[in-house]
Design a protein around this motif. Structure first.
Motif, PDB file in Angstrom:
ATOM      1  N   GLY A   1      39.879  45.441  23.419  1.00  0.00           N
ATOM      2  CA  GLY A   1      40.926  46.395  23.044  1.00  0.00           C
ATOM      3  C   GLY A   1      42.248  45.789  22.627  1.00  0.00           C
ATOM      4  N   PHE A   2      42.294  44.492  22.260  1.00  0.00           N
ATOM      5  CA  PHE A   2      43.602  43.949  21.876  1.00  0.00           C
ATOM      6  C   PHE A   2      43.609  43.333  20.481  1.00  0.00           C
ATOM      7  CE2 PHE A   2      41.598  40.459  24.263  1.00  0.00           C
ATOM      8  CZ  PHE A   2      41.858  39.344  23.479  1.00  0.00           C
ATOM      9  N   ILE A   3      42.630  43.689  19.652  1.00  0.00           N
ATOM     10  CA  ILE A   3      42.549  43.075  18.320  1.00  0.00           C
ATOM     11  C   ILE A   3      43.814  43.351  17.519  1.00  0.00           C
ATOM     12  CG2 ILE A   3      41.284  45.034  17.285  1.00  0.00           C
ATOM     13  CD1 ILE A   3      40.429  41.430  16.481  1.00  0.00           C
ATOM     14  N   ASP A   4      44.365  44.567  17.612  1.00  0.00           N
ATOM     15  CA  ASP A   4      45.553  44.899  16.810  1.00  0.00           C
ATOM     16  C   ASP A   4      46.774  44.104  17.276  1.00  0.00           C
ATOM     17  OD1 ASP A   4      44.026  46.651  15.400  1.00  0.00           O
ATOM     18  OD2 ASP A   4      44.769  48.459  16.401  1.00  0.00           O
ATOM     19  N   ASN A   5      46.845  43.851  18.574  1.00  0.00           N
ATOM     20  CA  ASN A   5      48.022  43.163  19.101  1.00  0.00           C
ATOM     21  C   ASN A   5      47.866  41.639  19.137  1.00  0.00           C
ATOM     22  OD1 ASN A   5      49.641  45.432  19.548  1.00  0.00           O
ATOM     23  ND2 ASN A   5      48.688  45.849  21.535  1.00  0.00           N
ATOM     24  N   ARG A   6      46.675  41.152  18.749  1.00  0.00           N
ATOM     25  CA  ARG A   6      46.463  39.711  18.893  1.00  0.00           C
ATOM     26  C   ARG A   6      47.477  38.863  18.113  1.00  0.00           C
ATOM     27  NH1 ARG A   6      40.768  36.457  18.908  1.00  0.00           N
ATOM     28  NH2 ARG A   6      40.376  37.357  16.864  1.00  0.00           N
ATOM     29  N   PRO A   7      47.819  39.198  16.850  1.00  0.00           N
ATOM     30  CA  PRO A   7      48.798  38.351  16.150  1.00  0.00           C
ATOM     31  C   PRO A   7      50.133  38.256  16.895  1.00  0.00           C
ATOM     32  CG  PRO A   7      47.702  39.834  14.604  1.00  0.00           C
ATOM     33  CD  PRO A   7      47.275  40.260  15.981  1.00  0.00           C
ATOM     34  N   MET A   8      50.600  39.376  17.425  1.00  0.00           N
ATOM     35  CA  MET A   8      51.876  39.347  18.148  1.00  0.00           C
ATOM     36  C   MET A   8      51.749  38.546  19.443  1.00  0.00           C
ATOM     37  SD  MET A   8      54.292  42.535  19.370  1.00  0.00           S
ATOM     38  CE  MET A   8      53.741  43.643  18.096  1.00  0.00           C
ATOM     39  N   MET A   9      50.594  38.687  20.098  1.00  0.00           N
ATOM     40  CA  MET A   9      50.373  37.920  21.323  1.00  0.00           C
ATOM     41  C   MET A   9      50.383  36.424  21.014  1.00  0.00           C
ATOM     42  SD  MET A   9      47.418  40.458  22.787  1.00  0.00           S
ATOM     43  CE  MET A   9      46.723  39.482  24.058  1.00  0.00           C
ATOM     44  N   LEU A  10      49.778  36.040  19.882  1.00  0.00           N
ATOM     45  CA  LEU A  10      49.717  34.618  19.534  1.00  0.00           C
ATOM     46  C   LEU A  10      51.098  34.075  19.174  1.00  0.00           C
ATOM     47  CD1 LEU A  10      46.343  34.478  17.579  1.00  0.00           C
ATOM     48  CD2 LEU A  10      46.845  33.596  19.870  1.00  0.00           C
ATOM     49  N   ASP A  11      51.910  34.895  18.506  1.00  0.00           N
ATOM     50  CA  ASP A  11      53.285  34.448  18.226  1.00  0.00           C
ATOM     51  C   ASP A  11      54.004  34.110  19.517  1.00  0.00           C
ATOM     52  OD1 ASP A  11      53.021  34.701  15.541  1.00  0.00           O
ATOM     53  OD2 ASP A  11      54.016  36.663  15.398  1.00  0.00           O
TER      54      ASP A  11
ATOM     55  N   LEU B   1      57.058  41.751  24.832  1.00  0.00           N
ATOM     56  CA  LEU B   1      55.658  41.399  25.055  1.00  0.00           C
ATOM     57  C   LEU B   1      55.453  40.595  26.347  1.00  0.00           C
ATOM     58  CD1 LEU B   1      53.008  40.586  22.471  1.00  0.00           C
ATOM     59  CD2 LEU B   1      53.241  39.022  24.402  1.00  0.00           C
ATOM     60  N   GLY B   2      56.317  39.638  26.597  1.00  0.00           N
ATOM     61  CA  GLY B   2      56.146  38.790  27.788  1.00  0.00           C
ATOM     62  C   GLY B   2      56.138  39.588  29.069  1.00  0.00           C
ATOM     63  N   ALA B   3      56.922  40.657  29.107  1.00  0.00           N
ATOM     64  CA  ALA B   3      56.995  41.468  30.325  1.00  0.00           C
ATOM     65  C   ALA B   3      55.924  42.550  30.361  1.00  0.00           C
ATOM     66  CB  ALA B   3      58.388  42.118  30.425  1.00  0.00           C
ATOM     67  N   LYS B   4      55.573  43.092  29.189  1.00  0.00           N
ATOM     68  CA  LYS B   4      54.670  44.250  29.154  1.00  0.00           C
ATOM     69  C   LYS B   4      53.186  43.879  29.095  1.00  0.00           C
ATOM     70  CE  LYS B   4      56.374  48.378  26.736  1.00  0.00           C
ATOM     71  NZ  LYS B   4      56.482  49.182  27.872  1.00  0.00           N
ATOM     72  N   GLN B   5      52.875  42.783  28.400  1.00  0.00           N
ATOM     73  CA  GLN B   5      51.464  42.440  28.214  1.00  0.00           C
ATOM     74  C   GLN B   5      50.947  41.757  29.479  1.00  0.00           C
ATOM     75  OE1 GLN B   5      49.246  42.996  25.363  1.00  0.00           O
ATOM     76  NE2 GLN B   5      47.968  42.626  27.161  1.00  0.00           N
ATOM     77  N   HIS B   6      49.878  42.301  30.031  1.00  0.00           N
ATOM     78  CA  HIS B   6      49.309  41.747  31.258  1.00  0.00           C
ATOM     79  C   HIS B   6      47.897  41.245  31.038  1.00  0.00           C
ATOM     80  CE1 HIS B   6      52.711  43.909  32.915  1.00  0.00           C
ATOM     81  NE2 HIS B   6      52.492  43.364  34.102  1.00  0.00           N
ATOM     82  N   LEU B   7      47.603  40.125  31.639  1.00  0.00           N
ATOM     83  CA  LEU B   7      46.217  39.671  31.741  1.00  0.00           C
ATOM     84  C   LEU B   7      45.630  40.384  32.950  1.00  0.00           C
ATOM     85  CD1 LEU B   7      43.881  37.785  30.881  1.00  0.00           C
ATOM     86  CD2 LEU B   7      44.902  36.012  32.312  1.00  0.00           C
ATOM     87  N   ARG B   8      44.473  41.013  32.741  1.00  0.00           N
ATOM     88  CA  ARG B   8      43.851  41.816  33.785  1.00  0.00           C
ATOM     89  C   ARG B   8      42.566  41.106  34.193  1.00  0.00           C
ATOM     90  NH1 ARG B   8      44.095  47.713  34.027  1.00  0.00           N
ATOM     91  NH2 ARG B   8      42.534  48.454  35.488  1.00  0.00           N
ATOM     92  N   VAL B   9      42.496  40.673  35.418  1.00  0.00           N
ATOM     93  CA  VAL B   9      41.344  39.901  35.875  1.00  0.00           C
ATOM     94  C   VAL B   9      40.616  40.676  36.963  1.00  0.00           C
ATOM     95  CG1 VAL B   9      40.595  37.778  36.995  1.00  0.00           C
ATOM     96  CG2 VAL B   9      42.409  37.711  35.281  1.00  0.00           C
ATOM     97  N   GLU B  10      39.305  40.712  36.824  1.00  0.00           N
ATOM     98  CA  GLU B  10      38.468  41.352  37.837  1.00  0.00           C
ATOM     99  C   GLU B  10      37.769  40.279  38.655  1.00  0.00           C
ATOM    100  OE1 GLU B  10      37.103  45.236  35.150  1.00  0.00           O
ATOM    101  OE2 GLU B  10      35.648  43.691  35.660  1.00  0.00           O
ATOM    102  N   LEU B  11      37.982  40.310  39.952  1.00  0.00           N
ATOM    103  CA  LEU B  11      37.168  39.505  40.853  1.00  0.00           C
ATOM    104  C   LEU B  11      36.008  40.402  41.279  1.00  0.00           C
ATOM    105  CD1 LEU B  11      36.442  37.152  42.713  1.00  0.00           C
ATOM    106  CD2 LEU B  11      38.097  38.047  44.364  1.00  0.00           C
ATOM    107  N   GLN B  12      34.833  40.086  40.770  1.00  0.00           N
ATOM    108  CA  GLN B  12      33.646  40.892  41.075  1.00  0.00           C
ATOM    109  C   GLN B  12      32.861  40.192  42.168  1.00  0.00           C
ATOM    110  OE1 GLN B  12      31.567  41.161  37.324  1.00  0.00           O
ATOM    111  NE2 GLN B  12      33.109  42.500  36.420  1.00  0.00           N
ATOM    112  N   THR B  13      32.549  40.924  43.220  1.00  0.00           N
ATOM    113  CA  THR B  13      31.739  40.341  44.297  1.00  0.00           C
ATOM    114  C   THR B  13      30.511  41.212  44.501  1.00  0.00           C
ATOM    115  OG1 THR B  13      33.167  41.464  45.881  1.00  0.00           O
ATOM    116  CG2 THR B  13      33.618  39.141  45.479  1.00  0.00           C
ATOM    117  N   PHE B  14      29.521  40.636  45.158  1.00  0.00           N
ATOM    118  CA  PHE B  14      28.226  41.315  45.314  1.00  0.00           C
ATOM    119  C   PHE B  14      27.716  41.079  46.719  1.00  0.00           C
ATOM    120  CE2 PHE B  14      28.903  39.780  41.060  1.00  0.00           C
ATOM    121  CZ  PHE B  14      28.650  40.874  40.264  1.00  0.00           C
TER     122      PHE B  14
END
Lengths: 355, 198
Positions: free
Chosen positions: A318-328, A256-269
């Protein structure tokens, strides 16, 4: 500084990686230990030196690889880039904005020479040296929007402004958080945001639209948004969801530590001068959980945000199913100590993990 | 006949009204199946004298009743696809102020509205009234193929065969709702189909 461009992939073997420099400047999106939707706009007029906010269009170590990935997406599915017929002028506006910005902000990488409408554009990282006539579509190998956004990181929505609304009438969208330009093109601001839960009820979109309609030339704005992605996959499109969705089930406590990514969008206008359109670049930054955990403050905070996020949002993202594992995984990096305010990692000031 | 009340939904989902006769020297009414009843409800001899009706019966038996209204022009088409060239031709000749009335299934109204928009009529100026089947016209987001008259959720894409769930997200440009693979994260786990509003 001179940027060392990574040779890496965002598919198949996923050799994407962040250097220490890229981790330190990652746009961590949580300014406190919890999260709820907000308009959260601020001026886009620079930022701390070296941060992703410093330049108008940030260029980083992933530039060349991201452009290679975009070309592959477009070869597979040309509908990812579309422009309704009335949007060509806005495309030229965008081309000018990016060429001027990049040549001024990164003179060692990009050069622009203008003699009336005779322009020469040099893009050193991609090995491009083209001459063309400004506002003459026949002198470029693609339409102006497609030409320049094949050379610029991030997705681009080019919005027409009319009837007191913004209309998604053109775009280059290959690194999206699961929405389809081909389906949404031609929609207004409320329609293309229709599937987002909770935010309509909170009046977020009414306020955001009011703000965006009033953006002036030379006064761009920015905000952050975020989601979660398993594997550093840029093209999380609905078009290909039947192919990549299964990857969400490959998480294990060990990987999980290697595969799970936080995806951040920098939105500009940015307001566009000739068309009075608005361009909305959505720049995607990916960082693995294990790289984020090298910043003790981010480790503590990410655990608390993911733990306390309302169920609707975890489902929508889209991560509700994986949330328990992410929290562990994340709980190992939360020792309960307080965190400093703001998004910055404060590496020197924050106490190391006491666990 | 009672009308189906669609449940409240998201902002991209179309909302239909009730037809009313509006002033104007030209009127175009496009209907399928039970949509005929909405036309019968507003028809007056004055209105009909300036009206062109395009009707696709789809097995419903209203043709004689509509014809009996004595509209200025009447056309019965076997399918929407067979009628669309005629609709384009009529819209091409339309004068400023043409009143457009669409009634029947969502697929019929959506596609005809799209034609009217392409002819330069703003979608907000077009009247609609839903009648009859609540089936949806669906686009598969994966293969882009369109499946007409989808009554169940999930359903199988008639082009690529994927099992798709029925979203409320709607595109006026495509005149279609979006269908997205339902078992991408658990291949083969497809719930039994049920009616979209059940």
């Amino acid at each position: 500084m001179t940027i060392q461009f990574n040779d890496e992939t965002f598919r198949d073997d996923y050799s994407f990686h962040n250097s220490d420099w890229a981790i330190k400047r990652f746009p961590f999106p949580f300014h406190e230990d919890s999260y709820m939707y907000a308009v959260n706009m601020e001026q886009h007029r620079g930022g701390p030196a070296g941060s992703v906010y410093e330049k108008r269009f940030d260029v980083d170590e992933h530039y060349v690889a991201e452009m290679r990935d975009r070309a592959m997406v477009l070869a597979d599915d040309p509908l990812r880039c579309q422009s309704l017929p009335h949007m060509t002028l806005a495309g030229w506006d965008l081309l000018e904005l990016i060429m001027v910005s990049k040549s001024e902000d990164y003179p060692d990488l990009f050069e622009l020479y203008r003699d009336g409408d005779q322009w020469r554009w040099v893009n050193k990282p991609l090995g491009i040296d083209d001459r063309f006539t400004f506002l003459d579509d026949t002198t470029l190998p693609y339409g102006p929007m497609e030409y320049i956004t094949r050379q610029t990181q991030g997705d681009f929505c080019v919005l027409d402004q009319r009837e007191g609304n913004l209309w998604m009438d053109a775009g280059m969208v290959t690194t999206q958080a699961d929405w389809s330009l081909d389906f949404d093109i031609g929609m207004n601001f409320f329609e293309w945001h229709a599937p987002v839960p909770l935010a309509h009820e909170k009046g977020i979109f009414v306020r955001a639209l009011k703000f965006l309609l009033n953006i002036q030339q030379g006064a761009p704005a920015r905000r952050l948004n975020w989601t979660m992605t398993v594997n550093p996959l840029l093209d999380t499109s609905p078009e290909n969801y039947h192919k990549w969705g299964i990857q969400k089930t490959t998480l294990t406590p060990e990987n999980l530590g290697a595969k799970q990514h936080l995806r951040v969008e920098l939105q500009t206008f940015f307001r566009l001068p000739r068309s009075n359109g608005l361009v909305f670049p959505i720049r995607c930054y990916l960082c693995s959980f294990q790289d984020l955990m090298t910043m003790p403050k981010w480790g503590r905070r990410l655990h608390r945000v993911v733990r306390d996020l309302p169920e609707e949002l975890a489902t929508y993202k889209g991560f509700i199913d994986n949330r328990p594992m992410m929290l562990d995984y994340l709980s190992q990096f939360d020792d309960g100590q307080p965190t400093s305010a703001g998004v910055w990692p404060d590496f020197e000031a924050e106490p190391p993990l006491a666990k | 006949m009672s009308k189906f009340e669609f449940p409240p939904s998201i902002k991209s989902r179309p909302v239909y009204g009730t037809l009313e006769a509006r002033p104007g020297k030209g009127h175009l009414m496009i209907a399928d199946a039970e949509g005929a009843e909405a036309i019968l409800g507003i028809a007056t001899p004055d209105l009909m004298a300036k009206t062109h009706i395009i009707y696709i019966p789809r097995g419903a038996g209203f043709t004689d009743q509509l014809r009996a209204l004595n509209p200025a022009q009447f056309y019965e088409g076997p399918t929407y696809a067979a009628s669309v060239q005629r609709i384009r031709r009529v819209l091409q000749d339309a004068h400023m102020g043409l009143q457009v009335y669409l009634t029947g299934t969502e697929g019929l109204m959506g596609q005809a509205q799209n034609e009217a928009m392409q002819a330069g009529i703003p979608h907000t100026a077009i009247q609609t009234e839903h009648r009859g089947s609540v089936a949806r016209r669906m686009q598969c987001v994966h293969c882009k193929g369109i499946t007409e008259d989808v009554e169940t959720d999930p359903f199988q894409c008639s082009h690529c065969g994927l099992n798709l769930f029925v979203r409320d997200h709607y595109s006026r440009r495509l005149a279609a709702y979006q269908g997205v693979c339902i078992d991408a994260e658990d291949p083969g786990n497809v719930p039994a189909p049920k009616g979209i509003y059940e």
